[in-house]
Design a protein around this motif. Structure first.
Motif, short mmCIF file in Angstrom:
data_model
loop_
_atom_site.label_atom_id
_atom_site.label_comp_id
_atom_site.label_asym_id
_atom_site.label_seq_id
_atom_site.Cartn_x
_atom_site.Cartn_y
_atom_site.Cartn_z
N PHE A 13 -15.14 -3.54 13.31
CA PHE A 13 -15.74 -2.98 12.09
C PHE A 13 -14.66 -2.67 11.05
CE2 PHE A 13 -17.14 0.67 9.55
CZ PHE A 13 -18.35 0.20 9.05
N GLY A 14 -13.58 -2.05 11.50
CA GLY A 14 -12.49 -1.74 10.57
C GLY A 14 -11.86 -3.00 10.01
N ILE A 15 -11.63 -3.99 10.87
CA ILE A 15 -11.02 -5.25 10.42
C ILE A 15 -11.92 -5.98 9.45
CG2 ILE A 15 -10.34 -7.54 11.20
CD1 ILE A 15 -9.23 -6.23 13.72
N GLY A 16 -13.22 -6.04 9.76
CA GLY A 16 -14.15 -6.70 8.87
C GLY A 16 -14.23 -6.03 7.51
N THR A 17 -14.15 -4.70 7.51
CA THR A 17 -14.21 -3.96 6.25
C THR A 17 -13.02 -4.26 5.37
OG1 THR A 17 -15.49 -2.17 7.28
CG2 THR A 17 -14.36 -1.67 5.21
N THR A 18 -11.81 -4.19 5.94
CA THR A 18 -10.62 -4.39 5.11
C THR A 18 -10.46 -5.85 4.68
OG1 THR A 18 -8.33 -3.65 4.93
CG2 THR A 18 -8.87 -4.96 6.87
N GLU A 19 -11.00 -6.78 5.48
CA GLU A 19 -10.88 -8.20 5.11
C GLU A 19 -11.68 -8.51 3.85
OE1 GLU A 19 -11.50 -12.67 7.00
OE2 GLU A 19 -12.50 -10.98 7.93
N PHE A 20 -12.90 -8.02 3.78
CA PHE A 20 -13.81 -8.42 2.69
C PHE A 20 -13.88 -7.44 1.53
CE2 PHE A 20 -15.57 -10.65 6.45
CZ PHE A 20 -15.46 -11.95 5.98
N VAL A 21 -13.38 -6.20 1.72
CA VAL A 21 -13.56 -5.21 0.65
C VAL A 21 -12.68 -5.52 -0.56
CG1 VAL A 21 -11.75 -3.57 1.37
CG2 VAL A 21 -13.82 -2.74 0.23
N MET A 22 -11.56 -6.20 -0.35
CA MET A 22 -10.68 -6.50 -1.48
C MET A 22 -11.38 -7.33 -2.55
SD MET A 22 -7.86 -6.11 -3.02
CE MET A 22 -6.75 -5.37 -1.84
N MET A 23 -12.33 -8.18 -2.13
CA MET A 23 -13.03 -9.02 -3.10
C MET A 23 -13.82 -8.16 -4.09
SD MET A 23 -14.35 -11.90 -0.38
CE MET A 23 -13.18 -12.67 0.75
N GLY A 24 -14.39 -7.05 -3.61
CA GLY A 24 -15.14 -6.16 -4.49
C GLY A 24 -14.26 -5.23 -5.29
N LEU A 25 -13.00 -5.04 -4.86
CA LEU A 25 -12.10 -4.10 -5.54
C LEU A 25 -11.11 -4.78 -6.48
CD1 LEU A 25 -11.21 -1.67 -2.60
CD2 LEU A 25 -12.86 -1.31 -4.43
N LEU A 26 -11.18 -6.11 -6.58
CA LEU A 26 -10.19 -6.82 -7.40
C LEU A 26 -10.09 -6.29 -8.83
CD1 LEU A 26 -10.46 -10.58 -6.32
CD2 LEU A 26 -8.66 -8.94 -5.80
N PRO A 27 -11.21 -6.05 -9.54
CA PRO A 27 -11.08 -5.53 -10.91
C PRO A 27 -10.37 -4.18 -10.96
CG PRO A 27 -13.28 -6.38 -10.53
CD PRO A 27 -12.62 -6.32 -9.19
N ASP A 28 -10.67 -3.29 -10.01
CA ASP A 28 -10.06 -1.96 -9.99
C ASP A 28 -8.56 -2.05 -9.70
OD1 ASP A 28 -12.66 -0.07 -9.88
OD2 ASP A 28 -12.98 -1.80 -8.59
N VAL A 29 -8.20 -2.89 -8.74
CA VAL A 29 -6.78 -3.07 -8.40
C VAL A 29 -6.03 -3.69 -9.56
CG1 VAL A 29 -5.17 -4.25 -6.86
CG2 VAL A 29 -7.25 -3.23 -5.93
N ALA A 30 -6.62 -4.72 -10.17
CA ALA A 30 -5.97 -5.40 -11.29
C ALA A 30 -5.74 -4.43 -12.45
CB ALA A 30 -6.82 -6.58 -11.75
N ASP A 31 -6.72 -3.60 -12.74
CA ASP A 31 -6.60 -2.64 -13.84
C ASP A 31 -5.53 -1.60 -13.54
OD1 ASP A 31 -7.67 -1.49 -16.40
OD2 ASP A 31 -8.11 0.21 -15.06
N ASP A 32 -5.51 -1.11 -12.31
CA ASP A 32 -4.56 -0.04 -11.95
C ASP A 32 -3.12 -0.56 -11.92
OD1 ASP A 32 -3.92 2.66 -10.98
OD2 ASP A 32 -3.46 1.66 -9.08
N LEU A 33 -2.92 -1.78 -11.45
CA LEU A 33 -1.57 -2.33 -11.32
C LEU A 33 -1.16 -3.16 -12.54
CD1 LEU A 33 -1.57 -3.46 -7.58
CD2 LEU A 33 -0.78 -1.30 -8.55
N HIS A 34 -2.07 -3.27 -13.52
CA HIS A 34 -1.79 -3.98 -14.77
C HIS A 34 -1.45 -5.45 -14.52
CE1 HIS A 34 -1.77 0.00 -16.57
NE2 HIS A 34 -0.79 0.37 -15.75
N ILE A 35 -2.31 -6.09 -13.74
CA ILE A 35 -2.18 -7.51 -13.46
C ILE A 35 -3.52 -8.17 -13.76
CG2 ILE A 35 -0.35 -7.26 -11.74
CD1 ILE A 35 -2.46 -7.42 -9.56
N SER A 36 -3.52 -9.49 -13.82
CA SER A 36 -4.75 -10.23 -14.10
C SER A 36 -5.60 -10.34 -12.83
CB SER A 36 -4.43 -11.63 -14.63
OG SER A 36 -3.82 -12.42 -13.62
N ILE A 37 -6.88 -10.67 -13.02
CA ILE A 37 -7.77 -10.87 -11.88
C ILE A 37 -7.28 -12.03 -10.99
CG2 ILE A 37 -10.10 -11.56 -11.17
CD1 ILE A 37 -10.10 -8.74 -12.06
N PRO A 38 -6.89 -13.18 -11.57
CA PRO A 38 -6.39 -14.26 -10.70
C PRO A 38 -5.15 -13.84 -9.90
CG PRO A 38 -6.97 -15.13 -12.85
CD PRO A 38 -7.05 -13.65 -12.96
#
Length: 405
Positions: A13-38
């Motif tokens: 369950f933990g592994i499955g969560t961390t594997e796929f959650v990044m796809m939903g968090l990409l905009p938040d991570v990109a905004d916080d780290l000042h990088i593009s979505i790609p």
């Protein structure tokens, strides 16, 4: 159900969560780290690369250790990777942390599958694997949506801290519920013996079936959001719920596949691949209305994950002298399927064949997987034929989920 399977499911369950959650968090991570979505998308690739490299490598290097010790150690590495992700100061360090998080993924499922099958009678081995994978499929229903919401409201770093906490719970569960297996450590053939066991055509055919079969899934699933919004007419806000339906289908297919494979391993594999190909062929029609699109996403998850347990067991069975390494290699094959399927689906889109064309590309991959599985079956029949070379089909028992050796 043996309690050891519960501990394995918590880790899954933990592994499955961390594997796929990044796809939903990409905009938040990109905004916080000042990088593009790609650029942020490379964080998904870094995790997958960690899985492909870590799966066979860690399984081979830990072959002489107790499997209980290996599972706990792998989960500790998983916790460290996610904790470092939460505190990563920049994109470079986050890339390294995501790679580290992916390293134990494949080896955990590989060694875990061997432990799971050892806790049950031979006639329930496929079901035991499906129960371990239950943690992975349930993560798509509950873990990923909850973690995504947490990241959107509390910040993406909070998500990885929460996943680390799940990993710590898994470590405690594994320590308490998984039995010691010192006999395995004493009897292990070591690194050279593990690698030698993979010099087998049936093993590589089984791995090839995984790459083609799950490549069919990811060719379509990687582009399911534009299908749902651009063709079926759903609003973007509805996509999270629809992806949870994929998780529901995957959970049902996983449990069904485990039960059926205990009766007929090869039959379940063939049936699952045929079902997946049919669903993908029908996708352009299913995406024409909202209700049928929701049904299509659910059926896609079910058809794909029917093959999960049979493929895992088949690889283990073909490399009976090195089941942990072979099982881990199958997880690496799964992630190669993820990357390759997404690439092939993208080619169909880039060629201008339409929004639903990745599903048709996936259908072709399902046919390819069926062909590889058929070749593997032919090779098995020839190897089990009498020494005269004459194949007597009626005297070749149908393969079951039981592991030999």
């Amino acid at each position: 159900m043996p309690l050891a399977l519960l501990a394995l499911a918590v880790g899954a369950f933990g592994i499955g969560t961390t594997e796929f959650v990044m796809m939903g968090l990409l905009p938040d991570v990109a905004d916080d780290l000042h990088i593009s979505i790609p650029t942020a998308g490379h964080l998904v690739s870094a995790y997958a690369l960690g899985v492909v490299i870590g799966a066979p490598l860690l399984a081979a290097l830990t072959s002489r250790l107790s499997r209980r010790t290996v599972l706990i150690s792998l989960m500790a590495l998983f916790v460290a990777g996610n904790a470092l992700s939460a505190f990563a100061p920049g994109n470079g360090s986050l890339l390294a942390a995501r790679f580290l998080s992916g390293l134990p993924h494949g080896a955990f499922f590989g060694v875990g599958a061997v432990v799971a099958t050892a806790t049950v009678p031979p006639e329930r081995k496929a079901r035991s694997v499906s129960l371990m994978f239950l943690g992975l499929t349930v993560a798509n229903i509950a873990g990923v949506p909850a973690a995504t919401l947490m990241g959107q409201h509390l910040g993406w770093r909070a998500t990885f801290l929460a996943v680390s906490a799940i990993g710590l719970a898994a470590i405690v569960s594994l320590a308490l519920l998984v039995p010691h297996d010192r006999e395995h450590a004493a009897a292990s053939a070591g690194l050279r013996g593990e690698l030698a066991a993979l010099r087998s055509l049936p093993v590589w055919l089984a791995l090839g079936t995984t790459v083609a079969g799950f490549g069919a899934l990811f060719a379509a699933y990687s582009y399911v959001t534009p299908m749902l919004t651009g063709t079926a007419g759903y609003a973007e806000t509805s996509v999270t719920l629809l992806l949870a339906l994929f998780g529901v289908g995957a959970t049902a297919g996983n449990l069904l596949g485990g039960r059926l494979a205990d009766h007929s391993l090869r039959g379940t594999l063939f049936g699952g691949l045929v079902s997946l190909g049919v669903v993908l062929l029908l996708f352009p029609l299913l995406m024409r209305a909202e209700w049928s699109a929701a049904l299509g996403v659910t059926l896609l998850g079910a058809a794909a994950f029917i093959t999960g347990s049979p493929l895992q067991l088949m690889v283990m069975e073909k490399a009976a002298a090195a089941p942990s390494l072979a099982s881990s290699a199958n997880q690496a094959a799964f992630n190669l399927a993820n990357a390759g399927g997404a690439w092939i689906g993208g080619l169909a889109l880039a060629a201008g064949f339409g929004t639903t064309s990745p599903a048709l590309a996936g259908a072709l991959l399902a046919v390819l997987g069926l062909g590889v599985a058929a070749v593997a079956h032919t090779v098995d029949r020839r190897r089990t034929a009498p020494s005269t070379g004459r194949v007597v089909a009626s005297h070749v028992p149908e393969e079951s989920g039981a592991l030999r050796g």
